[in-house]
Design an enzyme around this catalytic site. Structure first.
Site, PDB file in Angstrom:
ATOM      1  N   ASP A 177       3.387   1.873   6.421  1.00 51.24           N
ATOM      2  CA  ASP A 177       1.990   1.483   6.655  1.00 51.24           C
ATOM      3  C   ASP A 177       1.937   0.199   7.466  1.00 51.24           C
ATOM      4  O   ASP A 177       2.821  -0.628   7.397  1.00 51.24           O
ATOM      5  CB  ASP A 177       1.307   1.241   5.319  1.00 51.24           C
ATOM      6  CG  ASP A 177       1.730  -0.088   4.767  1.00 51.24           C
ATOM      7  OD1 ASP A 177       0.879  -0.962   4.567  1.00 51.24           O
ATOM      8  OD2 ASP A 177       2.945  -0.279   4.601  1.00 51.24           O
TER       9      ASP A 177
ATOM     10  N   LYS B  88       1.122   4.222  -1.196  1.00 51.30           N
ATOM     11  CA  LYS B  88       0.712   5.558  -1.642  1.00 51.30           C
ATOM     12  C   LYS B  88       1.438   6.610  -0.802  1.00 51.30           C
ATOM     13  O   LYS B  88       1.929   6.310   0.285  1.00 51.30           O
ATOM     14  CB  LYS B  88      -0.795   5.712  -1.553  1.00 51.30           C
ATOM     15  CG  LYS B  88      -1.421   5.342  -0.224  1.00 51.30           C
ATOM     16  CD  LYS B  88      -2.926   5.458  -0.340  1.00 51.30           C
ATOM     17  CE  LYS B  88      -3.610   5.175   0.964  1.00 51.30           C
ATOM     18  NZ  LYS B  88      -3.802   3.736   1.194  1.00 51.30           N
TER      19      LYS B  88
ATOM     20  N   THR C  24      -9.155   6.472  -1.729  1.00 49.90           N
ATOM     21  CA  THR C  24      -8.883   6.662  -3.149  1.00 49.90           C
ATOM     22  C   THR C  24      -8.710   5.332  -3.864  1.00 49.90           C
ATOM     23  O   THR C  24      -8.241   4.357  -3.283  1.00 49.90           O
ATOM     24  CB  THR C  24      -7.587   7.472  -3.358  1.00 49.90           C
ATOM     25  OG1 THR C  24      -7.398   7.634  -4.759  1.00 49.90           O
ATOM     26  CG2 THR C  24      -6.382   6.738  -2.792  1.00 49.90           C
TER      27      THR C  24
ATOM     28  N   ASP D 263       0.816  -1.207   0.000  1.00 45.84           N
ATOM     29  CA  ASP D 263       0.000   0.000   0.000  1.00 45.84           C
ATOM     30  C   ASP D 263       0.853   1.261   0.000  1.00 45.84           C
ATOM     31  O   ASP D 263       0.749   2.100   0.885  1.00 45.84           O
ATOM     32  CB  ASP D 263      -0.879  -0.042   1.273  1.00 45.84           C
ATOM     33  CG  ASP D 263      -2.094   0.860   1.152  1.00 45.84           C
ATOM     34  OD1 ASP D 263      -2.782   1.062   2.157  1.00 45.84           O
ATOM     35  OD2 ASP D 263      -2.314   1.374   0.038  1.00 45.84           O
TER      36      ASP D 263
ATOM     37  N   ASN E 136       1.494   6.898   3.040  1.00 42.21           N
ATOM     38  CA  ASN E 136       2.144   5.911   3.914  1.00 42.21           C
ATOM     39  C   ASN E 136       3.651   5.975   3.807  1.00 42.21           C
ATOM     40  O   ASN E 136       4.328   5.023   4.178  1.00 42.21           O
ATOM     41  CB  ASN E 136       1.675   4.495   3.527  1.00 42.21           C
ATOM     42  CG  ASN E 136       0.240   4.281   3.918  1.00 42.21           C
ATOM     43  OD1 ASN E 136      -0.277   5.004   4.775  1.00 42.21           O
ATOM     44  ND2 ASN E 136      -0.405   3.325   3.294  1.00 42.21           N
TER      45      ASN E 136
HETATM   46  C1  LIG Z   1       0.469   6.937   7.792  1.00 45.05           C
HETATM   47  C2  LIG Z   1       0.982   7.399   9.115  1.00 45.05           C
HETATM   48  O1  LIG Z   1       1.233   6.580   9.980  1.00 45.05           O
HETATM   49  N1  LIG Z   1       1.150   8.784   9.271  1.00 45.05           N
HETATM   50  C3  LIG Z   1       1.869   9.373  10.320  1.00 45.05           C
HETATM   51  C4  LIG Z   1       1.182   9.922  11.529  1.00 45.05           C
HETATM   52  C5  LIG Z   1       2.432  10.187  12.399  1.00 45.05           C
HETATM   53  N2  LIG Z   1       3.279   9.023  12.141  1.00 45.05           N
HETATM   54  C6  LIG Z   1       4.686   8.980  12.280  1.00 45.05           C
HETATM   55  C7  LIG Z   1       5.341   7.759  12.491  1.00 45.05           C
HETATM   56 CL1  LIG Z   1       4.420   6.280  12.608  1.00 45.05          CL
HETATM   57  C8  LIG Z   1       6.722   7.712  12.619  1.00 45.05           C
HETATM   58  N3  LIG Z   1       7.477   8.827  12.523  1.00 45.05           N
HETATM   59  C9  LIG Z   1       6.870  10.011  12.288  1.00 45.05           C
HETATM   60  N4  LIG Z   1       7.402  11.236  12.145  1.00 45.05           N
HETATM   61  C10 LIG Z   1       6.355  12.076  11.938  1.00 45.05           C
HETATM   62  C11 LIG Z   1       6.544  13.495  11.749  1.00 45.05           C
HETATM   63  C12 LIG Z   1       7.756  14.142  11.831  1.00 45.05           C
HETATM   64  N5  LIG Z   1       7.501  15.432  11.601  1.00 45.05           N
HETATM   65  C13 LIG Z   1       8.489  16.522  11.571  1.00 45.05           C
HETATM   66  N6  LIG Z   1       6.199  15.636  11.367  1.00 45.05           N
HETATM   67  C14 LIG Z   1       5.593  14.447  11.469  1.00 45.05           C
HETATM   68  C15 LIG Z   1       4.114  14.253  11.281  1.00 45.05           C
HETATM   69  N7  LIG Z   1       5.160  11.430  11.935  1.00 45.05           N
HETATM   70  C16 LIG Z   1       5.486  10.141  12.165  1.00 45.05           C
HETATM   71  C17 LIG Z   1       2.827   8.392  10.923  1.00 45.05           C
END
Ligand SMILES: CC(=O)N[C@H]1CCN(c2c(Cl)cnc3[nH]c(-c4cn(C)nc4C)nc23)C1
Length: 282
Positions: A156, A140, A173, A138, A143
């Site tokens: 993901d 996209k 989507t 997945d 992720n």
């Molecule tokens: C598909 C998914 O899991 N999306 C994101 C949400 C936060 N998460 C993170 C995960 Cl699982 C791991 N590391 C991350 N770093 C960030 C992040 C860093 N900055 C500067 N801004 C962000 C936002 N987010 C993560 C995964």
């Protein structure tokens, strides 16, 4: 003697929990620090009630089982998990440069060098996953995360976490689904080659290849492989050649991932280190 590799039992008090990084259907992802090691991690908190309601506990167990055994620089690490009365916690690698789709939205589209570097990294990650009989990750933009060195990471776990300003077009989507999935045929690892082709197109043009207002129109364009290359931004014929060899209706005819890595456009444009650094000339 010490227990044979007794996995550490984590508890919430092992962590100092910081700001939320993203929010989703099943819970939030927080920045956190493991107290003993001072390691920074991303702590994904899932509510048991939500998991039960959606009957996804078994899927979560399978995802955690797979993810915890994967070790690849372009796949986000799952270090461990634990649970309490009401929640399940996933201890994940923290990707310091955040979400790739935000960067793509900001830049509108990526250069050929940046795109080729990401596509080569993802092809290597997918070869590794297929070698472990793991498919359909997945891939996209939603992720994909970016590590501190600028390296891309597939993040993901079958649970997309919505960050605060989620891209509207991505919810549910069809854009990334290959014909056999859109036509509900069973799918195999060739689906990942198709998705990588869609991703390569979107990195270069800023929009996915079969985008349309209505789902039904996107569906029609996918099954027909109605692939068109806009005149703007300029994209080299070599890049279009690679995309055209990946977005092929018959899954067995799609360019195999190891051939993607040998494609002239990848060889000439991807940074061998797998890291894209702005402005580096050679
Ligand atoms: C598909 C998914 O899991 N999306 C994101 C949400 C936060 N998460 C993170 C995960 Cl699982 C791991 N590391 C991350 N770093 C960030 C992040 C860093 N900055 C500067 N801004 C962000 C936002 N987010 C993560 C995964």
């Amino acid at each position: 003697s010490a227990h044979a590799n007794q996995e550490k039992r984590w508890v919430l008090s092992d962590f100092e929990v910081g700001k939320p990084l993203g929010r989703g259907k099943f819970g939030h992802v927080y920045l956190a620090r493991e107290k003993r090691s001072s390691e920074i991690v991303a702590l994904k908190v899932l509510f048991k009630s939500q998991l039960k309601q959606s009957q996804v506990e078994h899927q979560l167990r399978r995802e955690v089982e797979i993810q915890s055994h994967l070790r690849h620089p372009n796949i986000l690490r799952l270090y461990g998990y634990f649970y309490d009365q009401t929640r399940v916690y996933l201890i994940l690698e923290y990707a310091a440069k955040g979400e790739l789709y935000k960067e793509l939205t900001r830049c509108k589209h990526f250069s050929e060098r940046r795109t080729a570097t990401y596509v080569a990294s993802l092809a290597r990650a997918l070869i590794y996953l297929h070698g472990k009989h793991v498919i359909h990750r997945d891939i996209k933009p939603e992720n994909l995360l970016v590590g501190v060195q600028g390296e891309i990471k597939i993040a993901d776990f079958g649970w997309s976490v919505h960050t605060f300003n989620r891209r509207r077009t991505m919810c549910g989507t069809l854009d990334y689904l290959p014909p056999e999935m859109v036509e509900k045929a069973e799918h195999d690892y060739h689906v990942d080659i198709w998705s990588l082709g869609v991703l390569c197109y979107e990195f270069l043009y800023g929009v996915p290849p079969f985008e349309a207002k209505e789902h039904s129109e996107t569906y029609r364009r996918i099954v027909k492989v109605d692939l068109k290359f806009p005149l703007k931004p300029f994209v080299s014929p070599a890049a279009k050649d690679l995309i055209s060899q990946m977005l092929v209706k018959s899954s067995a005819q799609r360019l195999p991932l190891h051939k993607v890595l040998e494609h002239p456009w990848i060889v000439q444009n991807a940074d061998p280190s797998g890291v894209y650094r702005e402005g580096r000339s050679v």
